[in-house]
Design a protein around this motif. Structure first.
Motif, PDB file in Angstrom:
ATOM      1  N   ASP A 149       6.525 -14.210   7.411  1.00 41.39           N
ATOM      2  CA  ASP A 149       6.856 -13.561   6.147  1.00 41.39           C
ATOM      3  C   ASP A 149       6.956 -14.626   5.069  1.00 41.39           C
ATOM      4  O   ASP A 149       7.241 -15.791   5.345  1.00 41.39           O
ATOM      5  CB  ASP A 149       8.146 -12.738   6.253  1.00 41.39           C
ATOM      6  N   THR A 171      12.720 -10.726  -2.182  1.00 42.56           N
ATOM      7  CA  THR A 171      11.700  -9.861  -1.591  1.00 42.56           C
ATOM      8  C   THR A 171      10.765 -10.718  -0.756  1.00 42.56           C
ATOM      9  O   THR A 171      10.247 -11.733  -1.231  1.00 42.56           O
ATOM     10  CB  THR A 171      10.890  -9.129  -2.682  1.00 42.56           C
ATOM     11  N   SER A 172      10.578 -10.309   0.504  1.00 47.56           N
ATOM     12  CA  SER A 172       9.607 -11.000   1.360  1.00 47.56           C
ATOM     13  C   SER A 172       8.642  -9.974   1.944  1.00 47.56           C
ATOM     14  O   SER A 172       8.961  -8.793   2.065  1.00 47.56           O
ATOM     15  CB  SER A 172      10.298 -11.802   2.465  1.00 47.56           C
ATOM     16  N   LYS A 173       7.452 -10.483   2.285  1.00 45.71           N
ATOM     17  CA  LYS A 173       6.377  -9.626   2.776  1.00 45.71           C
ATOM     18  C   LYS A 173       5.795 -10.236   4.036  1.00 45.71           C
ATOM     19  O   LYS A 173       5.642 -11.463   4.133  1.00 45.71           O
ATOM     20  CB  LYS A 173       5.283  -9.522   1.702  1.00 45.71           C
ATOM     21  N   SER A 195       6.880  -4.971   2.927  1.00 47.21           N
ATOM     22  CA  SER A 195       7.840  -5.877   2.306  1.00 47.21           C
ATOM     23  C   SER A 195       9.230  -5.255   2.338  1.00 47.21           C
ATOM     24  O   SER A 195       9.395  -4.048   2.506  1.00 47.21           O
ATOM     25  CB  SER A 195       7.425  -6.201   0.872  1.00 47.21           C
ATOM     26  N   VAL A 222       8.065 -13.166  -1.946  1.00 51.60           N
ATOM     27  CA  VAL A 222       7.280 -12.659  -3.060  1.00 51.60           C
ATOM     28  C   VAL A 222       8.058 -12.850  -4.359  1.00 51.60           C
ATOM     29  O   VAL A 222       7.488 -13.151  -5.406  1.00 51.60           O
ATOM     30  CB  VAL A 222       6.945 -11.161  -2.847  1.00 51.60           C
TER      31      VAL A 222
END
Length: 158
Positions: free
Chosen positions: A81, A67-69, A52, A84
């Motif tokens: 992605d 926030t990205s994962k 992330s 989050v």
């Protein structure tokens, strides 16, 4: 839920385009106008499965963190992605890479849901979808520029 679809023809090897698309460093270059910085998680290099990144950027005059994962990953064909934590109620960004005419056809699908119910839907119609389309188009322009020149070697060193 709004969906943005963008296709970009790139005269470069699919592996190079794939790696540029998951480069934290190239993302920073493509979002200089929003003063975007990676502040947590994977903050440089190439992001991969289950990793992330938290971005801090200024959008609409307000600094915000997102926030990205990476939740799906099949090199060099596809990765996705998902947000989050951040300003959207939710989003998923799919990145597809197909060999095409001796180069690569890069296709992005950006599905998102704005917060604030009916006000969010109104914002989508008035400005948000256009704004997000322009951000993604600029990102793809930078990926194409680097991939079609020797500049990709400045980014992909792993």
């Amino acid at each position: 839920m709004p969906r943005i679809a963008i296709q970009t023809e790139i005269k470069a090897n699919r592996n190079i385009v794939f790696d540029l698309s998951r480069s934290i460093d190239l993302h920073k270059i493509s979002t200089e106008h929003t003063n975007e910085k990676a502040i947590a998680g994977k903050t440089s290099g190439l992001i991969g499965m289950d990793e992330s990144v938290t971005w801090r950027a200024k959008h609409f005059g307000i600094y915000q963190n997102l926030t990205s994962k990476i939740i799906e990953y099949e090199r060099p064909k596809y990765f996705a992605d998902e947000m989050v934590k951040g300003a959207f109620a939710e989003f998923k960004h799919e990145h597809h890479f197909a060999e095409s005419n001796g180069g690569t056809l890069m296709t992005d699908y950006f599905n998102y849901k704005s917060p604030f119910g009916i006000l969010g839907k109104l914002a989508d119609k008035l400005f948000l979808k256009k704004y997000m389309t322009e951000l993604l188009t600029e990102r793809n322009r930078i990926v194409k520029q680097f991939a079609e020149s020797e500049k990709w070697k400045e980014i992909i060193t792993e």
